[in-house]
Design a protein around this motif. Structure first.
Motif, mmCIF file in Angstrom:
data_model
loop_
_atom_site.group_PDB
_atom_site.id
_atom_site.type_symbol
_atom_site.label_atom_id
_atom_site.label_comp_id
_atom_site.label_asym_id
_atom_site.label_seq_id
_atom_site.Cartn_x
_atom_site.Cartn_y
_atom_site.Cartn_z
ATOM 1 N N VAL A 1 0.856 -1.188 0.000
ATOM 2 C CA VAL A 1 0.000 0.000 0.000
ATOM 3 C C VAL A 1 0.893 1.240 0.000
ATOM 4 N N VAL A 2 0.624 2.139 -0.951
ATOM 5 C CA VAL A 2 1.307 3.438 -0.931
ATOM 6 C C VAL A 2 0.251 4.459 -0.510
ATOM 7 N N ALA A 3 0.505 5.121 0.597
ATOM 8 C CA ALA A 3 -0.441 6.116 1.125
ATOM 9 C C ALA A 3 0.155 7.495 0.895
ATOM 10 N N THR A 4 -0.707 8.474 0.576
ATOM 11 C CA THR A 4 -0.207 9.843 0.382
ATOM 12 C C THR A 4 -1.036 10.810 1.220
ATOM 13 N N ASP A 5 -0.436 11.935 1.528
ATOM 14 C CA ASP A 5 -1.177 13.059 2.094
ATOM 15 C C ASP A 5 -0.367 14.312 1.794
ATOM 16 N N SER A 6 -1.054 15.411 1.557
ATOM 17 C CA SER A 6 -0.348 16.663 1.266
ATOM 18 C C SER A 6 0.127 17.336 2.552
ATOM 19 N N ASP A 7 -0.402 16.910 3.701
ATOM 20 C CA ASP A 7 -0.099 17.563 4.971
ATOM 21 C C ASP A 7 1.034 16.814 5.679
ATOM 22 N N PRO A 8 2.157 17.492 5.932
ATOM 23 C CA PRO A 8 3.286 16.787 6.576
ATOM 24 C C PRO A 8 2.934 16.201 7.945
ATOM 25 N N ARG A 9 1.988 16.839 8.672
ATOM 26 C CA ARG A 9 1.603 16.281 9.979
ATOM 27 C C ARG A 9 0.922 14.930 9.797
ATOM 28 N N ALA A 10 0.088 14.830 8.750
ATOM 29 C CA ALA A 10 -0.596 13.562 8.478
ATOM 30 C C ALA A 10 0.422 12.498 8.087
ATOM 31 N N VAL A 11 1.411 12.882 7.288
ATOM 32 C CA VAL A 11 2.423 11.910 6.852
ATOM 33 C C VAL A 11 3.145 11.347 8.081
ATOM 34 N N ALA A 12 3.545 12.231 9.009
ATOM 35 C CA ALA A 12 4.249 11.776 10.224
ATOM 36 C C ALA A 12 3.335 10.884 11.066
ATOM 37 N N CYS A 13 2.064 11.280 11.155
ATOM 38 C CA CYS A 13 1.101 10.527 11.970
ATOM 39 C C CYS A 13 0.866 9.136 11.375
ATOM 40 N N ALA A 14 0.647 9.071 10.058
ATOM 41 C CA ALA A 14 0.388 7.773 9.412
ATOM 42 C C ALA A 14 1.607 6.865 9.566
ATOM 43 N N ARG A 15 2.805 7.434 9.392
ATOM 44 C CA ARG A 15 4.023 6.604 9.535
ATOM 45 C C ARG A 15 4.111 6.022 10.940
ATOM 46 N N GLU A 16 3.779 6.853 11.935
ATOM 47 C CA GLU A 16 3.875 6.370 13.317
ATOM 48 C C GLU A 16 2.863 5.244 13.558
ATOM 49 N N ASN A 17 1.640 5.411 13.040
ATOM 50 C CA ASN A 17 0.630 4.364 13.237
ATOM 51 C C ASN A 17 1.016 3.071 12.530
ATOM 52 N N ILE A 18 1.562 3.217 11.336
ATOM 53 C CA ILE A 18 1.980 2.028 10.579
ATOM 54 C C ILE A 18 3.088 1.293 11.340
ATOM 55 N N ALA A 19 3.995 2.061 11.931
ATOM 56 C CA ALA A 19 5.079 1.442 12.716
ATOM 57 C C ALA A 19 4.511 0.720 13.939
ATOM 58 N N ARG A 20 3.479 1.309 14.567
ATOM 59 C CA ARG A 20 2.875 0.653 15.735
ATOM 60 C C ARG A 20 2.307 -0.711 15.364
ATOM 61 N N PHE A 21 1.769 -0.824 14.128
ATOM 62 C CA PHE A 21 1.217 -2.106 13.661
ATOM 63 C C PHE A 21 2.312 -2.979 13.019
#
Ligand SMILES: C[S@@+](CC[C@H](N)C(=O)[O-])C[C@H]1O[C@@H](n2cnc3c(N)ncnc32)[C@H](O)[C@@H]1O
Length: 396
Positions: A236-256
């Motif tokens: 899955v390649v996920a995108t977001d234009s907002d850098p805060r969202a990118v950091a947040c999604a990366r952190e959640n993905i790492a948690r899983f």
């Protein structure tokens, strides 16, 4: 007890135009602090002092007529003053007696904007280590560090924004349970945290053909990318234009522990290449956002939605499918022309293979006092299944 002159001048710092500062007079002292505003509002021009002896009626009147108040005294009293001003604003809700839902929506937004402006005029000051300069104040340094990074001298922020940051910090720590994931997603401040069960369940239940590669556009917390991975999509390649969202999604993905299969890129809509499945939960309401976080909710003139549909054929594999998630609230409010998705899809050579829908379950859909109840009570969330016209799986 507040001492000192009650008037002050404020202007943006002349030395460094990129760092706005609030200035005010406090007794014999000229004070200044870095101005922190999430909505990008300029530093206030008229500033006075408020404190434990300030009466709510006076503070309300001053805030309504454009004066910002730097609070000096006790934190809990400051919170009570904010609550008292909020109550006074709530006593004057917008009128929506005409039954015109579009007009009611516009009046509602105008009211929200006024409420935001007035409440944002009660200010508090933090020192360079993000300690609040108030008695009985909570520790807020971690919440501030998460949002602003390391401190640099004193900061002034509206108490309302700071309270939001404290709440977001708690949410980020404890997370939000997502049944479809059997786990918790941890939203960051400023990232779309309105993870509604109904749209997550639609993505969890939609018929899924083999998909080696998927895109999740506007991923926010990464919740839908995680659902796709849970459903067996290999990459899955996920995108977001907002850098805060990118950091947040990366952190959640790492948690899983799914970093090997899920990648997050800061991008405007689509990543490079094509995918077998493209999921997009765009901002649902065609209106102007008034702050960065509102870009997750409002899409002026449906521009993002239209671009998604028009550009989709360049990114979908020949037999691929897109899942577009949209509520019908904008249609019910008369903000989006009926049939816009169908017409734009047809013009872009896309066919509608089917749709899944579910009634809105959020509390406002049941709140008869809500000015938009007539629309919200009929709100339905829809997952549109779109494919390329003429593909071998069309119509399945
Ligand atoms: C309604 S939220 C959806 C968040 C998440 N996918 C979910 O379902 O909970 C829309 C997201 O789109 C993002 N967004 C807005 N404009 C975008 C653009 N041009 N390109 C990529 N993402 C965008 C916003 O930052 C926000 O995170």
């Amino acid at each position: 007890m507040v001492t000192g002159s009650l008037t002050g001048e404020v202007s943006a710092c002349k030395g460094d135009a990129s760092v706005p500062r609030v200035r005010w007079q406090e007794g014999p002292d000229q004070k200044a602090a870095l101005w922190r505003s999430e909505s990008g509002a300029p530093p206030p021009r008229r500033v006075e002092l408020a404190g434990d002896a300030t009466r709510a009626a006076v503070a309300f009147h001053q805030a309504c007529e454009g004066t910002s108040l730097v609070y000096r005294g006790d934190y809990r009293n400051a919170r009570q003053l904010l609550a008292a001003i909020t109550r006074r604003l709530e006593e004057r809700p917008p009128s929506s007696a005409t039954g015109d839902l579009r007009a009611a929506f516009q009046a509602h937004r105008q009211h929200q904007s006024t409420v935001h402006q007035v409440l944002s005029r009660l200010l508090v000051v933090l020192d360079g280590s993000y300690e609040l300069e108030l008695r009985r104040a909570p520790v807020v340094s971690e919440a501030c560090l998460e949002v602003w990074g390391p401190g640099d001298g004193s900061s002034a922020v509206s108490l309302r924004q700071l309270v939001g940051m404290i709440g977001a910090h708690e949410w980020r720590r404890s997370g939000v349970e997502v049944a479809a994931l059997g786990g918790r997603v941890h939203p960051h401040y400023g990232v779309s945290a309105r993870i509604r069960g109904e749209y997550v369940d639609l993505v969890a239940d939609a018929p899924l053909r083999r998909a080696a590669r998927a895109f999740d556009l506007g991923t926010g917390t990464g919740v839908l990318a995680l659902v796709l991975a849970r459903r067996g999509v290999a990459e899955v390649v996920a995108t977001d234009s907002d850098p805060r969202a990118v950091a947040c999604a990366r952190e959640n993905i790492a948690r899983f522990r799914l970093e090997k299969r899920l990648r997050v890129e800061q991008r405007d809509l689509f990543p490079e290449g094509r995918a077998d499945l493209i999921v997009f939960n765009p901002p649902w309401i065609p209106a102007q956002p008034r702050s960065p976080v509102e870009r997750a909710i409002y899409d002026p003139d449906s521009r993002l939605l239209l671009r998604f549909l028009q550009e989709l054929p360049e990114h979908l594999s020949p037999d691929g499918e897109a899942w577009l998630i949209l509520s019908n609230l904008a249609d019910l409010l008369g903000l989006r022309p009926p049939g816009l998705v169908a017409q734009t899809s047809a013009a872009a050579n896309l066919t509608l293979r089917g749709q899944l829908s579910t009634p809105a379950r959020h509390p406002r859909a049941q709140d008869r006092e809500d000015p938009l109840y007539a629309a919200r009570s009929r709100e339905v969330t829809v997952l549109y299944r779109l494919g390329l016209r003429g593909s071998s799986t069309a119509g399945r």
